[in-house]
Design an enzyme around this catalytic site. Structure first.
Site, PDB file in Angstrom:
ATOM      1  N   ARG A 115      21.702  42.826  35.391  1.00 16.69           N
ATOM      2  CA  ARG A 115      22.661  41.828  35.887  1.00 16.69           C
ATOM      3  C   ARG A 115      21.914  40.726  36.633  1.00 16.69           C
ATOM      4  O   ARG A 115      22.239  39.544  36.492  1.00 16.69           O
ATOM      5  CB  ARG A 115      23.708  42.488  36.792  1.00 16.69           C
ATOM      6  CG  ARG A 115      24.607  43.481  36.060  1.00 16.69           C
ATOM      7  CD  ARG A 115      25.827  43.858  36.881  1.00 16.69           C
ATOM      8  NE  ARG A 115      25.516  44.591  38.097  1.00 16.69           N
ATOM      9  CZ  ARG A 115      25.398  45.903  38.198  1.00 16.69           C
ATOM     10  NH1 ARG A 115      25.546  46.659  37.107  1.00 16.69           N
ATOM     11  NH2 ARG A 115      25.143  46.492  39.359  1.00 16.69           N
TER      12      ARG A 115
ATOM     13  N   LYS B 221      36.462  31.448  46.015  1.00 15.16           N
ATOM     14  CA  LYS B 221      37.469  31.295  44.962  1.00 15.16           C
ATOM     15  C   LYS B 221      38.379  32.512  44.941  1.00 15.16           C
ATOM     16  O   LYS B 221      37.909  33.643  45.002  1.00 15.16           O
ATOM     17  CB  LYS B 221      36.797  31.134  43.602  1.00 15.16           C
ATOM     18  CG  LYS B 221      37.796  30.850  42.469  1.00 15.16           C
ATOM     19  CD  LYS B 221      37.379  31.496  41.153  1.00 15.16           C
ATOM     20  CE  LYS B 221      37.500  32.989  41.189  1.00 15.16           C
ATOM     21  NZ  LYS B 221      37.401  33.633  39.858  1.00 15.16           N
TER      22      LYS B 221
ATOM     23  N   LYS C  67      41.340  25.235  40.542  1.00 18.13           N
ATOM     24  CA  LYS C  67      40.868  25.819  39.291  1.00 18.13           C
ATOM     25  C   LYS C  67      42.077  26.436  38.614  1.00 18.13           C
ATOM     26  O   LYS C  67      42.559  27.487  39.023  1.00 18.13           O
ATOM     27  CB  LYS C  67      39.796  26.882  39.535  1.00 18.13           C
ATOM     28  CG  LYS C  67      39.353  27.566  38.241  1.00 18.13           C
ATOM     29  CD  LYS C  67      38.211  28.561  38.433  1.00 18.13           C
ATOM     30  CE  LYS C  67      37.868  29.229  37.113  1.00 18.13           C
ATOM     31  NZ  LYS C  67      36.697  30.156  37.221  1.00 18.13           N
TER      32      LYS C  67
ATOM     33  N   GLU D 101      43.046  29.258  42.488  1.00 17.32           N
ATOM     34  CA  GLU D 101      43.094  29.498  41.042  1.00 17.32           C
ATOM     35  C   GLU D 101      44.387  30.195  40.617  1.00 17.32           C
ATOM     36  O   GLU D 101      44.462  31.421  40.562  1.00 17.32           O
ATOM     37  CB  GLU D 101      41.896  30.334  40.590  1.00 17.32           C
ATOM     38  CG  GLU D 101      41.865  30.579  39.088  1.00 17.32           C
ATOM     39  CD  GLU D 101      40.681  31.415  38.633  1.00 17.32           C
ATOM     40  OE1 GLU D 101      40.568  31.658  37.419  1.00 17.32           O
ATOM     41  OE2 GLU D 101      39.873  31.827  39.485  1.00 17.32           O
TER      42      GLU D 101
END
Length: 442
Positions: free
Chosen positions: A137, A228, A313, A271
């Site tokens: 990752r 976010k 977003k 978002e």
């Protein structure tokens, strides 16, 4: 006296208005801690309001409740100060938030969304035969950040908390520092949990507000400039979803999250994510997306969020994936601009669309059409914040190899970013029909 301009005259003003009320000569209302005539215009800055609060409390106490008892039109509005966007922030704090938004909202640049948790990215790895280890990752994310030339097309990167504390093998620096050095703003997706609300046909809310302030402090110290929060919603006409309760619950959560982020010095990216699933047409999608976003912005204003210090977003407004009606990219673009024109505050600089299951060809074709259709009524930067649309093709490069093919992935990645950047400027040369909605049966 038509208004109370400062606390120095409050005691006499309160007493005067109190006698007026007792004599029935005028109506009075309470705004915060100030007594003013109903028809007066309150002209007092939020700073003055907050600075004078303690003095005004004493003045009201001196006047006593008997001075305005019995007034049928008495109205208490204790949120006058808090309702004023960003009044809890200093000017320097507001400036810092705006500057981050300006960096994120650069024309032609977008956000690389690589905030998938270990399980989500792990399933993508395993689908093409790659071991889901922390090192894989880390290596993969390093390629996304350090591909030569990527910073020409990227303004920001959304990270999983794990990635905040991983380091580049190039120079040993932690990734937030690496990104900042490349001119890419680092941000984070706080850990959240999905919860199905009973009686709402499977519709969900996100949980994670309780410890958010403490986590924001930690993320800020780690080098993040923004956060976010995603609130997923599904259009299911037969089940009457999303219901008013689902919309209001999710949008109020987003507003509270935004307020907490700003208080801790992070720009909030909000978002609202409407899924592509379903067979609803573009008209229904437009109406529901408009309701969702207008509810969001109203909640943000009501909570006192500093709108100039936030980024949107959202999903591209699309018909449901199974919709039997064909739509051109131009029609989809017009639907998106209709939603923005009716509710998207001009105080906010940028909207960075998520891909939400669209292919890169569809997402870029539609974003390009939206930007080509913009007029003087559309002042926002409209760009991308894509994950799957860009990353899924990268994983296919590794299929049957059993390992990360980083050089080949990097070469494809930079070409994808060029496409995304061109669409964010409305300058993409599209193929005929690119971005159109084609019904499944066709």
């Amino acid at each position: 006296m038509s208004s109370l301009a400062c606390a120095s005259s409050t005691r006499s003003a309160v007493a005067s208005r109190s006698s007026d009320v007792k004599g029935g000569r005028s109506r009075t209302r309470v705004l915060g801690f100030f007594l003013v005539p109903s028809q007066s215009v309150v002209k007092i800055s939020a700073r003055c309001f907050l600075e004078r609060t303690s003095m005004t409390r004493k003045s009201l106490k001196a006047a006593g409740p008997s001075g305005w008892r019995g007034c049928s039109s008495l109205r208490v509005c204790a949120s006058l100060g808090s309702c004023h966007g960003g009044c809890f922030l200093t000017q320097s704090e507001k400036t810092a938030l705006r500057e981050v938004c300006q960096l994120i909202g650069q024309p032609g640049k977008g956000i690389t969304a690589c905030d998938e948790g270990p399980a989500t990215i792990g399933s993508r790895f395993e689908a093409v035969g790659i071991t889901n280890s922390e090192e894989n990752r880390r290596r993969y994310r390093q390629m996304l950040f350090e591909t030569p030339g990527a910073n020409q097309y990227l303004s920001a990167a959304i990270l999983d908390p794990e990635t905040l504390y991983q380091a580049s093998s190039t120079d040993g620096k932690l990734f937030p520092e690496v990104l900042s050095g490349l001119g890419i703003v680092p941000g984070v997706k706080p850990h959240l949990k999905v919860y199905e609300l009973p009686g709402q046909a499977g519709s969900t809310v996100m949980q994670g507000l309780d410890s958010l302030a403490a986590r924001c402090k930690e993320y800020k110290l780690a080098g993040c400039k923004f956060a976010k929060w995603r609130s997923p919603l599904v259009i299911d006409v037969a089940a009457d979803q999303p219901s008013d309760m689902i919309i209001e619950s999710n949008m109020n959560d987003l507003a509270r999250y935004a307020l907490i982020c700003q208080a801790e010095g992070l720009v909030p990216i909000v978002e609202p994510d409407v899924s592509l699933s379903g067979d609803h047409d573009l008209q229904i999608s437009t109406a529901i997306n408009l309701k969702i976003q207008s509810t969001l912005f109203k909640a943000m204003v009501d909570h006192g969020v500093y709108m100039e210090g936030t980024i949107l977003k959202s999903n591209i407004v699309n018909p449901g994936k199974a919709c039997p009606i064909s739509y051109t990219a131009a029609q989809i673009a017009e639907a998106n601009l209709i939603v923005h024109r009716q509710c998207f505050p001009t105080a906010m600089l940028s909207a960075n669309y998520l891909s939400g299951g669209q292919s890169l060809a569809d997402a870029s074709g539609r974003l390009n059409a939206i930007n080509k259709a913009k007029t003087s009524k559309d002042p926002w930067n409209l760009s991308f914040s894509w994950s799957a649309a860009i990353q899924m093709p990268l994983f296919q490069v590794c299929k049957d190899h059993g390992e990360l093919c980083l050089e080949e992935m990097s070469a494809l990645y930079i070409e994808e970013l060029k496409i995304a950047s061109a669409s964010a400027l409305g300058q993409l040369e599209t193929a005929p029909g690119q971005g159109d909605h084609i019904p499944p049966s066709k």
